[in-house]
Design an enzyme around this catalytic site. Structure first.
Site, PDB file in Angstrom:
ATOM      1  N   LYS A   1     131.222  -8.386 -60.703  1.00 51.19           N
ATOM      2  CA  LYS A   1     130.719  -7.506 -59.649  1.00 51.19           C
ATOM      3  C   LYS A   1     131.716  -6.377 -59.405  1.00 51.19           C
ATOM      4  CE  LYS A   1     129.072  -7.772 -54.827  1.00 51.19           C
ATOM      5  NZ  LYS A   1     128.807  -8.717 -53.711  1.00 51.19           N
TER       6      LYS A   1
ATOM      7  N   SER B   1     124.353  -8.919 -51.964  1.00 48.81           N
ATOM      8  CA  SER B   1     124.794  -7.680 -52.553  1.00 48.81           C
ATOM      9  C   SER B   1     125.140  -7.809 -54.031  1.00 48.81           C
ATOM     10  CB  SER B   1     126.009  -7.159 -51.782  1.00 48.81           C
ATOM     11  OG  SER B   1     127.104  -8.058 -51.883  1.00 48.81           O
TER      12      SER B   1
ATOM     13  N   SER C   1     125.539 -13.270 -50.274  1.00 44.90           N
ATOM     14  CA  SER C   1     125.450 -12.449 -51.485  1.00 44.90           C
ATOM     15  C   SER C   1     125.613 -13.224 -52.781  1.00 44.90           C
ATOM     16  CB  SER C   1     126.507 -11.336 -51.428  1.00 44.90           C
ATOM     17  OG  SER C   1     126.298 -10.508 -50.309  1.00 44.90           O
TER      18      SER C   1
END
Length: 461
Positions: free
Chosen positions: A78, A152, A176
Site C-alpha cells: 500500500k 482505504s 481498511s
C-alpha cells in the site's frame, strides 16, 4: 506457480533447484498487471527487468544454502508504506517522496526472499473505507465493477483478488484491512495494534494504525504474520505481546458472540443479514456455540471514530506532513479533516474517558466468549452511490469495523458468501489484543469448513 504463499522448506528447495519457477511467477504477475491497468490498483510498478534481476540473485543465494522461505513470491505494498527506491505518495502526488529505507515490515519480507512489485492505490492518506478517494482512479470490486472495492487499502486487496500478486500489505485504522477483503472475497489479517511495527508507515491515526495483510487463505496470512511481527524498539507504538487464553486450533468447541437478528444493521439490504445468519450456522457446525451479545458498546465505540475527536489526531498527523489548505488534497479528504476543528481538548479527554468505560464493557462480554463474529461490512454500495454521498455511505461501511482498534481487538476477515448478483460478503472474527493466533486458528477452521463451494443466497430465498 500458484499465487499462494509458500511456507515450507520444500518450496524453497524446489525454487532453488529450478530457478525458472520463481521467474515464471514474476513474469506471469507482470503480464496480469499490464493486461489490467484499468483496475487502478497500482500507483507505481517496479520495472519488470529489475524484478527479474532481483529474482535471479535471490535464487543464486538460495542455491548456496541460504534459507529464503518466501523465495521469489511477488507482493504489493500500500502506497502509504515505504519501499526503498519507490515513491511514497499516500495517493497525494504533491506529497510524493522516495525513501532511502523500506518500512520495517517490508524489510522483513524482502529478507525472506519476497519481491515487491510496486505500490498500490488507496483512499488518500488512508482517509476512507471506499476505495473511491484517489487521484489515481477509483478501485472497483474484482467481483463486480459496479461496486466499490472497499478502502482505504483498496489497491492491495484488488491486486491480490485479481491474481497480480500472492499477497499484499495494507493498513488498518478503522477497517481498511478488512472491508476490502470482504468485498473482494479474500482474507484480511488485522493484527493487534503494535504487534507489527508501524515504522515506515505514513501516519493516519498513529495511536491506532496497524499494518495489515491481504492474501488468499488464512494459512497464507499466518505465514506472512510469522515474518513481519515482532517488537521494534525504534517504533514508539510497538508493543511487547502478552500471553493469551487459548492456543491456535486447540479448541474442539468454542463460544462465539453473534449479533441478535433484531439488531443487525444492513442499511436497506436485508439479504446481507441472511448471509451473516448462514455464517453463524457454519460456525456452529464446526463446533461453535452461539451467544447473543449486546452490540451497543461496540457500536458506541465505533461512533467515536467517525463522529468523535480521533479525526483531530488524523488532522494533526496529516498537517505535520503537508499544508492541508494548499489545494493538494481531494475535496472529500479536506471535508473529513475540517471536522477536526469542532473538537476541543475537553471533548478529546471526555471521549477517552468514555472509551475506557466501553472497553470495560467489552472486556466483560469477551469473558463469556472466545471470539465475536460480525459482518465485515453491512452491505456493498455502488461507485455511483458512493460518489453521490461519499461521507454518509463511507461511514456506513465502517459500522462493523470502526470500533476494533479503539477497543484494542485483533481481527481476521474471511470470505463467507455471495449476494444474488455475485458480490461477495465476508465476515470478521474479533478477539481481544494478543489473541491473534487463536483467532487465526478459528478462521482456518471456518475456511476449511467451507470446502470448495461457498454458500450462495438465491434470489427469492
Amino acid at each position: 506457480m500458484s499465487q499462494s504463499v509458500a511456507r515450507s522448506r520444500t518450496h524453497h528447495d524446489n525454487s532453488a533447484r529450478n530457478p525458472s519457477l520463481p521467474l515464471e511467477a514474476i513474469e506471469a504477475a507482470y503480464d496480469r498487471i499490464e493486461a489490467e491497468r484499468d483496475r487502478n490498483c497500482w500507483i507505481h510498478v517496479r520495472p519488470r527487468e529489475e524484478a527479474l534481476d532481483i529474482c535471479r540473485k535471490l535464487v543464486a543465494r538460495a542455491r548456496t544454502g541460504e534459507h529464503l522461505p518466501l523465495l521469489g513470491i511477488p507482493f504489493g505494498v500500500k502506497d502509504n508504506i515505504d519501499v526503498e527506491g519507490m515513491p511514497t505518495t499516500a495517493a497525494c502526488p504533491a506529497f510524493s517522496y522516495t525513501p532511502w529505507h523500506s518500512a520495517h515490515s517490508v524489510e522483513r519480507l524482502t529478507s525472506a526472499g519476497a519481491i515487491c512489485l510496486g505500490k498500490t492505490n488507496l483512499d488518500q492518506f488512508a482517509t476512507g473505507l471506499s476505495g473511491a478517494r484517489s487521484p489515481y482512479g477509483a478501485c472497483a470490486s474484482v467481483a463486480d465493477a459496479r461496486y466499490v472495492s472497499g478502502g482505504s487499502s483498496s489497491g492491495s486487496a484488488v491486486a491480490v483478488a485479481a491474481g497480480h500478486v500472492a499477497f499484499a500489505l495494507g493498513t488498518d485504522t478503522g477497517g481498511s484491512g478488512r472491508i476490502p477483503a470482504g468485498f473482494n472475497n479474500i482474507v484480511g489479517i488485522k493484527p493487534t495494534v503494535g504487534l507489527v511495527s508501524s515504522r515506515g508507515l505514513v501516519p493516519n491515526c498513529p495511536t491506532i494504525d496497524c499494518v495489515s495483510v491481504f492474501c488468499n487463505t488464512v494459512g497464507d496470512g499466518e505465514a506472512i504474520l510469522d515474518i513481519i511481527e515482532g517488537f521494534d524498539f525504534e517504533d514508539p507504538y510497538s508493543r511487547r505481546p502478552r500471553a493469551f487464553s487459548f492456543a491456535s486450533g486447540a479448541l474442539s468447541s468454542f463460544r462465539f458472540g453473534r449479533i441478535a437478528s433484531a439488531d443487525l444493521e444492513c442499511f436497506g439490504m436485508p439479504e446481507c443479514g441472511e448471509l451473516y445468519e448462514r455464517a453463524c450456522e457454519r460456525f456452529t457446525v464446526i463446533g461453535g456455540t452461539a451467544v447473543e451479545v449486546d452490540f451497543a458498546p461496540f457500536r458506541q465505540a465505533g461512533e467515536l471514530m467517525f463522529s468523535g475527536p480521533w479525526v483531530a489526531e488524523r488532522h494533526s498527523a496529516i498537517a505535520s506532513l503537508l499544508d492541508i489548505e494548499s489545494g493538494s488534497l481531494l475535496d472529500v479528504t479536506k471535508t473529513v479533516l475540517a471536522s477536526a476543528a469542532g473538537y476541543s481538548a475537553i471533548d478529546t479527554f471526555g471521549a477517552i474517558h468514555r472509551l475506557q468505560r466501553l472497553r470495560r464493557d467489552v472486556e466483560a462480554i469477551f469473558a463469556g466468549i472466545d471470539a465475536l463474529v460480525v459482518p465485515t461490512a453491512p452491505r456493498p454500495f455502488t461507485l455511483e452511490e458512493m460518489f453521490g454521498d461519499p461521507i454518509t455511505l463511507n461511514n456506513r461501511l465502517g459500522y462493523y469495523s470502526y470500533f476494533a482498534n479503539l477497543l484494542d481487538l485483533c481481527g481476521v476477515a474471511v470470505p463467507n458468501a455471495t449476494l444474488p448478483d455475485g458480490m461477495p460478503m465476508g465476515v470478521t472474527l474479533l478477539a481481544p489484543a494478543w489473541h491473534d493466533r487463536a483467532l487465526i486458528g478459528l478462521a482456518r477452521r471456518f475456511e476449511a469448513g467451507a470446502g470448495e463451494a461457498a454458500f450462495e443466497l438465491k434470489s427469492g430465498v
